[in-house]
Design an enzyme around this catalytic site. Structure first.
Site, PDB file in Angstrom:
ATOM      1  N   GLN A   1     -55.971  19.965   3.743  1.00 31.94           N
ATOM      2  CA  GLN A   1     -57.331  20.485   3.915  1.00 31.94           C
ATOM      3  C   GLN A   1     -57.378  22.007   3.994  1.00 31.94           C
ATOM      4  OE1 GLN A   1     -58.143  17.524   7.294  1.00 31.94           O
ATOM      5  NE2 GLN A   1     -60.159  17.813   6.385  1.00 31.94           N
TER       6      GLN A   1
ATOM      7  N   CYS B   1     -65.732  14.310   8.230  1.00 34.02           N
ATOM      8  CA  CYS B   1     -64.515  15.017   7.809  1.00 34.02           C
ATOM      9  C   CYS B   1     -64.870  16.469   7.548  1.00 34.02           C
ATOM     10  CB  CYS B   1     -63.983  14.365   6.531  1.00 34.02           C
ATOM     11  SG  CYS B   1     -62.505  15.162   5.874  1.00 34.02           S
ATOM     12  N   LEU B   2     -64.010  17.393   7.994  1.00 35.89           N
ATOM     13  CA  LEU B   2     -64.298  18.818   7.796  1.00 35.89           C
ATOM     14  C   LEU B   2     -64.335  19.182   6.315  1.00 35.89           C
ATOM     15  CD1 LEU B   2     -62.237  20.482  10.682  1.00 35.89           C
ATOM     16  CD2 LEU B   2     -64.688  20.014  10.598  1.00 35.89           C
TER      17      LEU B   2
ATOM     18  N   HIS C   1     -57.111   8.410   9.768  1.00 32.42           N
ATOM     19  CA  HIS C   1     -57.886   9.314   8.909  1.00 32.42           C
ATOM     20  C   HIS C   1     -56.995  10.459   8.403  1.00 32.42           C
ATOM     21  CE1 HIS C   1     -61.819  11.599   8.096  1.00 32.42           C
ATOM     22  NE2 HIS C   1     -60.882  12.523   7.922  1.00 32.42           N
ATOM     23  N   GLU C   2     -56.207  11.049   9.313  1.00 32.59           N
ATOM     24  CA  GLU C   2     -55.348  12.178   8.925  1.00 32.59           C
ATOM     25  C   GLU C   2     -54.178  11.701   8.067  1.00 32.59           C
ATOM     26  OE1 GLU C   2     -56.690  14.940   9.332  1.00 32.59           O
ATOM     27  OE2 GLU C   2     -58.175  14.190  10.746  1.00 32.59           O
TER      28      GLU C   2
ATOM     29  N   GLY D   1     -59.431  16.489  14.156  1.00 31.64           N
ATOM     30  CA  GLY D   1     -58.204  16.296  13.397  1.00 31.64           C
ATOM     31  C   GLY D   1     -58.255  17.170  12.155  1.00 31.64           C
TER      32      GLY D   1
ATOM     33  N   HIS E   1     -55.274  11.544   4.583  1.00 29.33           N
ATOM     34  CA  HIS E   1     -55.326  12.856   3.915  1.00 29.33           C
ATOM     35  C   HIS E   1     -53.976  13.180   3.259  1.00 29.33           C
ATOM     36  CE1 HIS E   1     -59.184  14.727   4.561  1.00 29.33           C
ATOM     37  NE2 HIS E   1     -59.179  14.471   5.865  1.00 29.33           N
TER      38      HIS E   1
HETATM   39 ZN    ZN Z   1     -60.786  14.480   7.134  1.00 31.75          ZN
END
Ligand code: ZN
Length: 171
Positions: free
Chosen positions: A51, A91-92, A133-134, A46, A137
């Site tokens: 991000q 998470c990236l 999660h997204e 995701g 963000h």
């Molecule tokens: Zn994330």
């Protein structure tokens, strides 16, 4: 194919509430494609626009990691959430950090696609986790914010202060 540079915590782009998308233009569709390419390039499941430094309510999700099966959601609204599940998340934007987070196990998310058409997704399993999660963000929230206070404290002690060294002042 464009792989965009990622914003890493503590980048300010990760902490502002994303703006609603009003215009469903080619630029938006290009952003969605770039988000998808960037997600796959980093083997993520995701990725949300903040991000990559874009303050817009757009994210891509694909727990299967199979190209072509990704879900792109614009202006998402989290509806009914049911059940509880605790799963280890990463998470990236927070490389090499994995923490167990409590989430709803079943969610309904509505929003639009990249052409402005309404979409409703009823999700369970890993997709339900990724959608939450997204969605976070886009509110300027990271998964570490959902940890109990003592684990947040421990997290900051282990990860954020690790490069801080105390040096004696020069005489
Ligand atoms: Zn994330």
């Amino acid at each position: 194919m464009s792989v965009l540079p990622l914003c890493l915590e503590p980048h300010p782009a990760l902490r502002s509430k994303a703006r609603r998308v009003d215009l469903f233009t080619n630029d938006l569709r290009r952003l969605a494609r770039d988000l998808t390419d960037t997600m796959y390039a980093h083997r993520g499941i995701g990725l949300a626009a903040p991000q990559v430094g874009q303050n817009l309510q757009v994210f891509v999700a694909n727990p299967s990691q199979q190209r072509g099966r990704e879900v792109v959601v614009v202006n998402p609204v989290l509806g009914e959430c049911r059940g509880h599940v605790a799963i280890t998340e990463g998470c990236l934007s927070l490389p090499d950090i994995w923490e167990r987070v409590r989430r709803a196990s079943d969610v309904r998310l509505s929003g639009q696609d990249v052409f402005g058409k309404s979409v409703v997704i009823d999700a369970e399993g890993l997709l339900a986790i990724v959608l939450q999660h997204e969605f976070d963000h886009l509110q300027g929230q990271l998964f570490i914010d959902r940890l109990p206070w003592f684990r947040r404290f421990d997290f900051h002690a282990r990860h954020l202060f690790r490069n801080v060294s105390i040096r004696r002042a020069k005489p």
